[in-house]
Design a protein around this motif. Sequence first.
Motif, PDB file in Angstrom:
ATOM      1  N   GLY A  35      53.314  40.345  -8.209  1.00 11.87           N
ATOM      2  CA  GLY A  35      53.954  41.654  -8.040  1.00 11.87           C
ATOM      3  C   GLY A  35      53.711  42.206  -6.642  1.00 11.87           C
ATOM      4  O   GLY A  35      54.631  42.730  -6.002  1.00 11.87           O
ATOM      5  N   THR A  40      56.528  44.844  -5.942  1.00 12.81           N
ATOM      6  CA  THR A  40      56.910  45.516  -7.188  1.00 12.81           C
ATOM      7  C   THR A  40      55.678  45.597  -8.075  1.00 12.81           C
ATOM      8  O   THR A  40      54.635  45.020  -7.768  1.00 12.81           O
ATOM      9  N   ASP A  41      55.798  46.303  -9.165  1.00 17.26           N
ATOM     10  CA  ASP A  41      54.656  46.385 -10.071  1.00 17.26           C
ATOM     11  C   ASP A  41      54.752  45.274 -11.117  1.00 17.26           C
ATOM     12  O   ASP A  41      55.822  44.723 -11.355  1.00 17.26           O
ATOM     13  N   ARG A  44      57.475  45.667 -14.044  1.00 14.02           N
ATOM     14  CA  ARG A  44      58.875  45.345 -13.710  1.00 14.02           C
ATOM     15  C   ARG A  44      59.063  43.843 -13.546  1.00 14.02           C
ATOM     16  O   ARG A  44      60.056  43.284 -13.975  1.00 14.02           O
TER      17      ARG A  44
END
Length: 71
Positions: A35, A40-41, A44
């Motif tokens: 991630g 991104t996390d 997601r």
Amino acid sequence: MEIPTRKDPAEAGDKERRFYVFAPASVVLALQAEGVARVTDPWRLGGAVLAQWVAVGCPDEIKPRDEGDRG
């Protein structure tokens, strides 16, 4: 109070929702690291992976790519 009428699911939209899954700690750490690499996390990223798995019919087995075959 009355019972709401049924609606076409398309009218309701397909909102993002967070839910939790269980995985070994090593998988959680790998997902967090990936991630970060993809900016991104992990929720997601994990959701994107699950969405693709569902889209291809939830196969029983996913075969890893060869190391030289990474896109």
